[in-house]
Design a protein around this motif. Structure first.
Motif, short mmCIF file in Angstrom:
data_model
loop_
_atom_site.label_atom_id
_atom_site.label_comp_id
_atom_site.label_asym_id
_atom_site.label_seq_id
_atom_site.Cartn_x
_atom_site.Cartn_y
_atom_site.Cartn_z
N VAL A 61 0.47 -1.33 0.06
CA VAL A 61 0.04 -0.15 0.13
C VAL A 61 0.91 1.28 -0.05
N TYR A 62 2.06 1.24 0.79
CA TYR A 62 2.67 2.48 1.27
C TYR A 62 3.66 2.43 -0.53
N VAL A 63 3.80 1.40 -0.94
CA VAL A 63 4.42 1.86 -2.38
C VAL A 63 4.07 2.17 -3.07
N GLY A 64 2.22 1.38 -3.83
CA GLY A 64 0.93 2.55 -4.24
C GLY A 64 1.43 3.58 -4.02
N ALA A 65 1.68 4.55 -2.70
CA ALA A 65 1.16 5.95 -2.61
C ALA A 65 2.86 6.21 -3.61
N LEU A 66 3.53 6.22 -3.37
CA LEU A 66 4.83 6.37 -3.36
C LEU A 66 4.86 6.81 -5.08
N THR A 67 4.19 5.12 -5.67
CA THR A 67 3.87 5.03 -7.61
C THR A 67 3.15 6.72 -7.83
N ALA A 68 2.77 7.06 -7.09
CA ALA A 68 1.85 8.47 -7.15
C ALA A 68 2.64 9.74 -6.67
N LEU A 69 2.77 9.26 -5.52
CA LEU A 69 3.71 10.60 -4.80
C LEU A 69 5.07 11.13 -6.01
N LEU A 70 5.80 9.82 -6.96
CA LEU A 70 6.67 10.71 -7.48
C LEU A 70 6.44 10.28 -8.55
N ASP A 71 5.68 9.85 -8.70
CA ASP A 71 5.78 9.66 -10.74
C ASP A 71 5.57 8.47 -11.00
N MET A 72 5.52 7.49 -10.90
CA MET A 72 6.71 6.32 -11.37
C MET A 72 5.60 5.70 -12.32
N ASP A 73 6.30 4.83 -13.31
CA ASP A 73 5.75 4.32 -14.41
C ASP A 73 4.86 3.24 -14.24
N MET A 74 3.44 3.07 -13.51
CA MET A 74 2.95 2.13 -13.33
C MET A 74 2.74 1.02 -14.52
N GLU A 75 3.08 1.35 -15.49
CA GLU A 75 3.57 0.25 -16.41
C GLU A 75 5.07 -0.65 -16.22
N ILE A 76 5.64 -0.30 -16.06
CA ILE A 76 6.56 -0.82 -15.10
C ILE A 76 6.76 -2.08 -13.62
N VAL A 77 5.91 -0.93 -12.81
CA VAL A 77 5.15 -1.70 -11.89
C VAL A 77 5.13 -2.77 -11.73
N LYS A 78 4.11 -3.02 -12.57
CA LYS A 78 2.64 -4.38 -13.35
C LYS A 78 3.88 -5.54 -13.58
N GLY A 79 5.47 -4.84 -14.73
CA GLY A 79 5.96 -5.36 -14.75
C GLY A 79 6.97 -6.18 -13.81
N VAL A 80 7.09 -5.29 -12.83
CA VAL A 80 7.88 -5.63 -11.62
C VAL A 80 7.56 -7.09 -11.38
N ILE A 81 6.08 -6.66 -10.83
CA ILE A 81 5.59 -6.85 -9.66
C ILE A 81 5.41 -8.52 -10.78
N SER A 82 4.69 -8.91 -11.75
CA SER A 82 4.05 -10.27 -12.57
C SER A 82 5.74 -10.65 -12.38
N ASP A 83 7.09 -10.36 -12.29
CA ASP A 83 7.94 -11.02 -12.57
C ASP A 83 8.26 -11.89 -11.31
#
Length: 212
Positions: free
Chosen positions: A123-145
């Motif tokens: 949950v806090y990583v999810g908040a960081l993706t918004a706060l830091l403008d991280m690429d969600m497609e890459i986030v999804k790829g990392v979790i899937s891998d």
């Protein structure tokens, strides 16, 4: 891991690395066997600096027993994220405190006590993706891998990420001024642990047998 939650800190670091941003991630363990709190620090530098530096720009404080130490480490003008399920008064006016009711959100989302605990970090990583403008497609790829072949766990981890991400967008000014951006600082590089690096260097040096 197979118990329900991806390694949140490692996933966060891998996402930044795949965005091309040079990083240096370090687990910080106390020198004891008492099971005390640990920290995970990520140095993010487009210039490629990898040494640790004094002060933290953005702190995620999840250990109540170390709140005083965590608070002191944040640089003036920095940000502190914490689980505001049990709200606290923070005795500093020169930083921005961002409270997210993580435990409360997880209790509403999952009935299983273990899942509630495991997904707090996601949950806090999810908040960081918004706060830091991280690429969600890459986030999804990392979790899937990281959870390859475990579709149910992939979806559950993404649910946790989106829970924190949606909360941040709804309650904070996203992204922060320290948002990240795609770069090309990692061309030709790989990300590995210190153990992996030591093992690989031994192989390159000609080691053929290791026994203990």
């Amino acid at each position: 891991n197979g118990s329900g939650s991806a390694s949140a800190n490692g996933m966060f670091a891998k996402t930044l690395f795949r965005m091309g941003i040079p990083i240096s991630a370090k687990n910080i363990f106390p020198s004891n066997i008492q099971g005390l709190a640990t920290w995970y620090e990520v140095r993010v530098s487009e210039a490629g600096y990898i040494a640790r530096r004094d002060g933290i720009d953005l702190m995620v404080a999840m250990n109540p027993q170390t709140y005083a130490e965590d608070l002191a480490a944040v640089v003036p003008g920095g940000w502190l994220v914490y689980d505001s399920t049990m709200q606290r008064t923070w005795p500093r006016s020169d930083i921005t405190v961002l409270g997210i009711p993580i435990a409360e959100m997880c209790a509403r989302k999952w009935s299983n006590p273990r899942q509630r605990q495991l997904f707090k970090n996601m949950v806090y990583v999810g908040a960081l993706t918004a706060l830091l403008d991280m690429d969600m497609e890459i986030v999804k790829g990392v979790i899937s891998d990281q959870l390859k072949g475990k579709a149910e766990l992939v979806n559950a981890n993404l649910d946790a990420v989106n829970l924190g991400r949606d909360y941040a967008f709804a309650n904070f000014a996203c992204p922060l001024p320290i948002k990240v951006r795609h770069a090309k600082g990692n061309d030709g590089k790989i990300m590995m642990t210190g153990n992996d690096a030591a093992g690989l260097s031994a192989v390159y040096a000609g080691a053929t047998v290791c026994a203990w």
